[in-house]
Design a protein around this motif. Structure first.
Motif, short mmCIF file in Angstrom:
data_model
loop_
_atom_site.label_atom_id
_atom_site.label_comp_id
_atom_site.label_asym_id
_atom_site.label_seq_id
_atom_site.Cartn_x
_atom_site.Cartn_y
_atom_site.Cartn_z
N ARG A 110 19.73 46.21 9.51
CA ARG A 110 20.01 45.44 10.71
C ARG A 110 21.48 45.00 10.77
O ARG A 110 22.11 45.05 11.83
N CYS A 113 23.61 47.94 11.78
CA CYS A 113 23.63 48.14 13.23
C CYS A 113 24.60 47.19 13.90
O CYS A 113 25.33 47.56 14.84
N TRP A 246 7.66 53.96 17.26
CA TRP A 246 8.83 53.36 17.89
C TRP A 246 8.64 51.86 18.07
O TRP A 246 9.61 51.12 18.24
N HIS A 249 10.37 50.08 15.34
CA HIS A 249 11.77 50.47 15.12
C HIS A 249 12.65 49.24 15.03
O HIS A 249 12.62 48.35 15.88
N LEU A 251 15.94 46.99 15.27
CA LEU A 251 17.13 46.92 16.09
C LEU A 251 18.20 46.10 15.37
O LEU A 251 17.99 45.61 14.27
N SER A 316 24.42 52.46 20.62
CA SER A 316 23.66 52.97 19.48
C SER A 316 23.31 51.85 18.50
O SER A 316 22.18 51.77 18.00
N CYS A 318 23.03 48.61 19.16
CA CYS A 318 22.03 47.71 19.75
C CYS A 318 20.64 48.32 19.74
O CYS A 318 19.64 47.59 19.62
N LEU A 319 20.55 49.64 19.88
CA LEU A 319 19.25 50.32 19.92
C LEU A 319 18.78 50.74 18.54
O LEU A 319 17.75 51.42 18.42
N GLY A 320 19.51 50.39 17.48
CA GLY A 320 19.09 50.74 16.14
C GLY A 320 19.42 52.17 15.76
O GLY A 320 18.63 52.84 15.09
#
Length: 856
Positions: A110, A113, A246, A249, A251, A316, A318-320
């Motif tokens: 995390r 990311c 998903w 998933h 983030l 990318s 922020c969306l993991g």
């Protein structure tokens, strides 16, 4: 006048309103999204490469496998839409594997990311500051060394997965654990990996016509699919891809960790992403410029590319997803597949999204060993032998090696910092490394200075100069492009002292072909001999006040009338030279592409075409002197001076490249057929060097069609040799403005003997007939009409000679097999503007080749 009375008469030809005068115009129909077929096929090809590589890179970093798919989709859609390089494909890159793996291990997924998001913000800031070009100032040796170090790290780590084990956190740990892993090998994983590598290596080498068709399928897709199918059919028990739901998933989260460590992580990610993306954009421009066929793709806007990459990294992260950068493999596949716009990149991202949502059951059949083998092969390819040879040729092997070793054993940021430090040290060493030698030959003392002359070399220079005895002749040869003030003062003071004591000083090498001869006052006071030589028998330059040789400029010198005129002539001539021939940025160094009229092998063809004759001016027989005349003497002096300048200034710079060409033989990729006009310098127009062009020159750039009566063995032999022996990939016919051969075709021919020139010009008669045939569409210039009939004939002649080319058997056969492309080129001498023949709406148009259309 009343306001209701019109102030002008009605126009009867004015079209009637299609709608009432006070109502809004009808709404325009919505624009339809049009995707070219080339973009669609290119998107599919890139998608098939990106899918397995994205999963493999995610596996290599230790991130969730969905993160690779997220980065691929975001890189395609976001960076493809906003970025400044239309054909560059962005996504998870192998060059970021080591950086991302270290971040995940140190801070967790995390926080990684979040670091990706912050790196994207930093990239946007750099793009707004418009510093993208500054990133290209990094030495290529550092970039190649960084990629090589990353490649070694990737390959060593993936070896453990290939053998059925688990990789360690660093290269030293992986190397220490390798013996134990070799003792505990998983045969099934090794079998799958070996099959994957075998397919990767053998698939691009399939022979025959069937192999040519099959090679259109990406080797990466074939390797992974083949290994997966074989493992399933054989019932091998191997670890496979596991894509979690998903819904679970992970983030991005708030960054956690020491501030300095997070800042260093953001800087490292920003540096690697930015440099790789910008270098990739430049490489894509080069690939597009070399791609045959029509079609205009704008050059990359590097600042906008940084903005696009930053936005993609924010999305990318922020969306993991993994960090995003331009990817060389996918970008080159996109260009070679024929993509013409950014639609191919965006569509490939859409296909990744569809696959991530609908193809999960199929993706979970892929063995991890197969993906590891694929990524290991990519890592090995990052250690490029071509890059090693390049840095070796430029004497930057130390920078490359230190950067690569630093990345492998210390980390990416540390390795790049070491590489920059070594590069700066090497540059300073070269700047201060000056060799000064003294020797005496036949009573003349020669002091040769090799390298840059700075204050650090002044003591050694002074020692060498004081070895020249009083009253002797001294020659100081400066073989370098830089001299600082301290060195200049030392040399100037010694020169004044030596000449005041009756000595003679000659300083050469500060500018190509220039020798400054400083003699004793008695010699300066005397008049030069009438034969144009000084007291030593050397031709004097007293009557020539311009620079003895400035690239691509004629010498039109007049003897000075008086001393004041000398001064004015000197200043005016020097100013004219700076404007006409100096080119602003030469800095006194020889321009390698300007030292000849072509590259590779030049042949002359046709009767009367064996010399580089200017056919655009009438020959004045009265101006041609005999063997002992003054004009011949001056021409011979110019020739000797030019040869001497080449041997002294240019030959040392090109000797290594010419030696390589001598060993390997010529391997040109283009046949360039142009006129023998002396104003056409092929190497200057095409920015080519030795070995690049196979040049054929003749009067009128004519290509006689094959046949016993009309054919010409010289041109036909050049075509056959270029196409069948040298295997050139393109042939260019280049015409030019003010062509004397075309003007001769337009002028009425008086009755008389059929001279060799007239017999040769008969090959241009089809072009003349084509101009006079009003039923045919004229060939035109983009943006303006031809200036006159002569220019129209020059344009039509290029098109006509291309048709003659197609009639030759070797050319026709290569065109049929798709091994050859033909190009038409028109060069306007007065404008210094090149026009390239294109097809527009069914007619032939010569369009400008602008500076902004060319790749870097």
């Amino acid at each position: 006048m009343p306001a209701c009375i019109p102030t002008h008469t009605a126009d009867p030809n004015r079209p009637e309103r299609a709608h009432p005068p006070h109502s809004p115009p009808p709404a325009r129909p919505p624009r339809r999204l049009r995707i070219a077929g080339a973009d669609l096929s290119a998107a599919v090809a890139v998608f098939l490469i990106a899918l397995p590589l994205s999963l493999g890179i995610a596996l290599a970093t230790g991130a969730p496998l969905q993160a690779g798919l997220v980065a691929a989709a975001v890189g395609g859609i976001v960076a493809g839409r906003i970025g400044g390089s239309p054909l560059q494909v962005s996504g998870p890159a192998a060059g970021l594997t080591v950086v991302t793996a270290d971040l995940i291990q140190q801070y967790g997924w995390r926080t990684t990311c979040a670091i990706t998001v912050l790196a994207g913000l930093a990239q946007i800031g750099l793009g707004c500051l418009r510093v993208a070009r500054g990133a290209l100032a990094v030495s290529p040796a550092i970039v190649h060394g960084m990629l090589a170090g990353i490649g070694v790290t990737i390959a060593v780590a993936q070896v453990h997965i290939v053998l059925g084990g688990t990789p360690q956190s660093s290269v030293p740990d992986n190397l220490r654990a390798l013996p134990a892993q070799l003792a505990d090998v998983d045969p099934a994983a090794v079998a799958v990996s070996v099959l994957t590598l075998a397919l990767l290596l053998l698939w691009p080498k399939l022979p025959g016509q069937a192999g040519r068709l099959l090679r259109k399928v990406p080797a990466a897709l074939v390797a992974v699919t083949g290994a997966t199918a074989t493992a399933a059919a054989a019932g091998l028990v191997v670890a496979a891809v596991d894509l979690p739901s998903w819904r679970s998933h992970a983030l991005a989260g708030l960054p956690e960790g020491p501030v300095l460590g997070l800042v260093a992580a953001v800087l490292t990610t920003t540096l690697v992403c930015s440099v790789q993306s910008l270098l990739g954009a430049v490489a894509v421009d080069k690939l597009v410029s070399r791609r045959p066929g029509p079609g205009h793709v704008p050059r990359s806007d590097l600042d906008r590319e940084l903005l696009g990459q930053g936005t993609a990294n924010i999305a990318s992260g922020c969306l993991g997803g993994l960090p995003v950068a331009g990817v060389a493999v996918r970008s080159s596949a996109n260009v070679h597949a024929g993509a013409v716009s950014r639609n191919s990149t965006m569509l490939h991202g859409v296909l990744v999204v569809v696959a991530a949502l609908l193809m999960v059951p199929f993706l979970e059949l892929i063995p991890l060993a197969s993906l590891a083998a694929l990524v290991m092969a990519v890592g090995i390819q990052m250690v490029s032998l071509h890059h090693i040879r390049t840095v070796t040729r430029h004497r930057e092997t130390l920078v490359y090696a230190v950067t690569a070793v630093g990345v492998v054993f210390a980390g990416v940021l540390e390795g790049v910092a070491l590489g920059i430090a070594v590069a700066v040290g090497v540059a300073l060493h070269r700047l201060t490394r000056t060799r000064i030698t003294h020797e005496e030959k036949e009573g003349v003392h020669h002091v040769h200075v090799r390298g840059q002359l700075t204050f650090l070399a002044v003591p050694r220079l002074s020692r060498a100069l004081h070895l020249v005895p009083q009253g002797a002749t001294g020659v100081v040869a400066l073989d370098g492009s830089f001299m600082d003030h301290a060195a200049y003062e030392a040399l100037h003071d010694w020169k004044n002292t030596h000449t005041a004591r009756g000595g003679v000083v000659e300083i050469t090498g500060r500018r190509p072909g220039v020798g400054v001869r400083i003699a004793e006052p008695a010699v300066l006071a005397s008049s030069p001999p009438a034969d144009g030589t000084d007291e030593t028998g050397v031709p004097s330059d007293a009557g020539c006040r311009c620079r003895p040789w400035t690239a691509w400029r004629n010498h039109q010198c007049e003897p000075p009338l008086s001393a004041p005129d000398d001064d004015r002539s000197d200043h005016g001539s020097r100013d004219t030279g700076d404007r006409q021939g100096g080119h602003g940025g030469h800095g006194g160094r020889p321009n390698l592409s300007g030292t000849g009229t072509g590259s590779g092998v030049s042949t002359a063809s046709g009767t009367g075409t064996g010399t580089d004759t200017d056919t655009d001016t009438d020959t004045d027989t009265d101006s041609v002197s005999g063997a002992g005349g003054p004009e011949a003497s001056r021409t011979g002096t110019d020739l000797v001076r030019g040869l001497s300048t080449f041997q002294r200034s240019t030959a040392p710079l090109v000797r290594g490249e010419l030696a390589r060409l001598a060993r390997e033989g010529q391997q040109p990729t283009q046949l360039f057929l142009t006129c023998a006009d002396s104003r056409l310098v092929t190497s200057m127009i095409t920015s080519s060097g030795p070995g690049d062009l196979f040049v054929v020159r003749n009067v009128g750039n004519l290509v006689p069609p094959p046949g016993e009566e009309s054919g010409d063995d010289s041109v036909a032999a050049a075509l056959e040799y270029a196409v069948e022996v040298l295997a050139v990939r393109s042939i260019t016919v280049c015409g030019h403005s003010g062509c004397g051969a075309m003007q001769a075709l337009l002028d009425p021919q008086p009755a008389g003997a059929r001279t060799p020139l007239r017999r040769w010009l008969r090959h241009g008669l089809p072009s003349l007939e084509r101009v006079r045939d009003r039923s045919r569409p004229w060939v035109r210039l983009a943006g303006r009409a031809p200036a006159d009939t002569a220019e129209q004939l020059c344009l039509v002649n290029v098109v006509q000679q291309l048709e003659h080319l197609r009639a030759h058997e070797s050319v026709a056969r290569a065109l049929k097999d798709g091994l050859l492309t033909l190009h038409g080129l028109y060069f306007h001498v007065g404008e210094a503007q090149a026009y390239l023949l294109t097809e527009a709406a069914g007619e032939r148009v010569f369009d400008r080749v602008r500076a902004e259309d060319l790749a870097l």
